[in-house]
Motif scaffolding. Structure first.
Motif, PDB file in Angstrom:
ATOM      1  N   VAL A  63       0.861  -1.191   0.000  1.00 54.34           N
ATOM      2  CA  VAL A  63       0.000   0.000   0.000  1.00 54.34           C
ATOM      3  C   VAL A  63       0.889   1.230   0.000  1.00 54.34           C
ATOM      4  O   VAL A  63       1.951   1.239   0.639  1.00 54.34           O
ATOM      5  CB  VAL A  63      -0.915   0.036   1.246  1.00 54.34           C
ATOM      6  N   ALA A 113      -2.166  -0.681  -4.117  1.00 55.62           N
ATOM      7  CA  ALA A 113      -3.267   0.203  -3.734  1.00 55.62           C
ATOM      8  C   ALA A 113      -2.693   1.530  -3.247  1.00 55.62           C
ATOM      9  O   ALA A 113      -1.682   1.561  -2.545  1.00 55.62           O
ATOM     10  CB  ALA A 113      -4.094  -0.441  -2.628  1.00 55.62           C
ATOM     11  N   LEU A 212      -7.148  -2.832   3.433  1.00 56.32           N
ATOM     12  CA  LEU A 212      -6.392  -3.323   2.284  1.00 56.32           C
ATOM     13  C   LEU A 212      -5.429  -4.438   2.677  1.00 56.32           C
ATOM     14  O   LEU A 212      -5.278  -5.430   1.955  1.00 56.32           O
ATOM     15  CB  LEU A 212      -5.623  -2.171   1.637  1.00 56.32           C
ATOM     16  N   VAL A 220      -5.270  -7.965  -4.608  1.00 55.49           N
ATOM     17  CA  VAL A 220      -5.480  -6.513  -4.640  1.00 55.49           C
ATOM     18  C   VAL A 220      -4.860  -5.929  -5.904  1.00 55.49           C
ATOM     19  O   VAL A 220      -5.482  -5.116  -6.610  1.00 55.49           O
ATOM     20  CB  VAL A 220      -4.895  -5.845  -3.381  1.00 55.49           C
TER      21      VAL A 220
END
Length: 279
Positions: A63, A113, A212, A220
């Protein structure tokens, strides 16, 4: 514990953008020039492009959070840089524009993400940064402005990403009027996902990070690529075959098998055990 993405000593250019990666694989990129409202110039653009590229190429990063220091998120182009550009030739302007366009392209298509946290004003090119991120969390007093036409310019390099975020009708309004609008309006047109009190900004961002991290790391990335690849495509035999292949492939992958097995065995997945970021 966090570590710097750059191992070398930071020079004055690098100090305008900070980047750390924690043990959970969360990268935090911070615009760090509050005295100039985090405006960007050619040096900052090059540095951000390098940082985003390094993150994109790092499989251990899951992330990325984009944030900034001070009262403004980003004022767009730095005034000193704009003064220099006023004397540039067409070819020099084209080179600068291509560099900025590359920055947005790298951010938009980053496999991880991405979350952007907007605490204050986001003007001009800053809306490109916002529009290129997957999740946008804004303070309730954050403000936005596509201000280019006030200077006799146009929001050209950011336009594909802004139009994807807010739609053609809203783009036609805000590209033309250069009016300032606030977080609630930004949410109503699709630019912002969550509007919160500024004191809850970090907690809300961390909640999204935890959400997430609870999901399959490869899933993802594959889901993000799916959204980007399928958007605006005709639903024909080619697309149907492609999407069928994607789900079949991920079902038989190690991660897909672990996810399904853990579900039926009613246990946490092997990627969930310690993936929690403190609020």
């Amino acid at each position: 514990m966090t570590k710097d993405l750059f191992n070398e000593d930071k020079d004055s250019k690098q100090s305008k953008v900070l980047c750390t990666v924690d043990e959970l694989g969360v990268a935090t990129v911070t615009l760090n020039n509050p005295d100039k409202h985090n405006a960007f110039d050619d040096d900052v653009i090059a540095l951000l492009t390098t940082i985003f590229s390094n993150i994109a190429d790092n499989p251990d990063i899951r992330v990325m959070v984009l944030t900034s220091t001070g009262k403004s998120f980003c004022a767009g182009a730095d005034l000193g840089w704009m003064k220099r550009m006023a004397d540039y030739s067409y070819q020099e302007n084209l080179a600068d524009s291509n560099a900025l366009a590359q920055l947005f392209n790298v951010l938009n298509f980053m496999p991880q993400a991405t979350i952007v946290q907007v605490q204050g004003a986001a003007f001009g090119g800053a809306l490109g940064l916002v529009s290129c991120c997957d999740i946008v969390v804004a303070a309730n007093k954050a403000s936005f402005c596509l201000s280019e036409v006030k200077l006799g310019l146009i929001p050209a390099t950011i336009s594909p990403y802004v139009i994807n975020a807010i739609g053609l009708k809203a783009a036609r309004r805000y590209f033309l009027t250069a009016e300032r609008f606030f977080a609630d309006q930004a949410k109503s047109i699709g630019l912002v996902d969550e509007v919160v009190d500024i004191n809850e900004l970090e907690n809300t961002t961390n909640a999204f990070v935890n959400t997430l991290l609870a999901n399959g790391p490869m899933a993802v990335k594959a889901a993000k690529k799916l959204a980007l690849d399928v958007a605006h495509q005709p639903i024909d035999d080619k697309l149907i075959a492609d999407t069928s292949d994607r789900i079949a492939s991920i079902r038989v992958s190690d991660e897909g098998q672990e996810g399904l097995t853990s579900f039926f065995e009613k246990r946490p997945t092997n990627w969930q055990s310690s993936d929690v970021k403190d609020n």
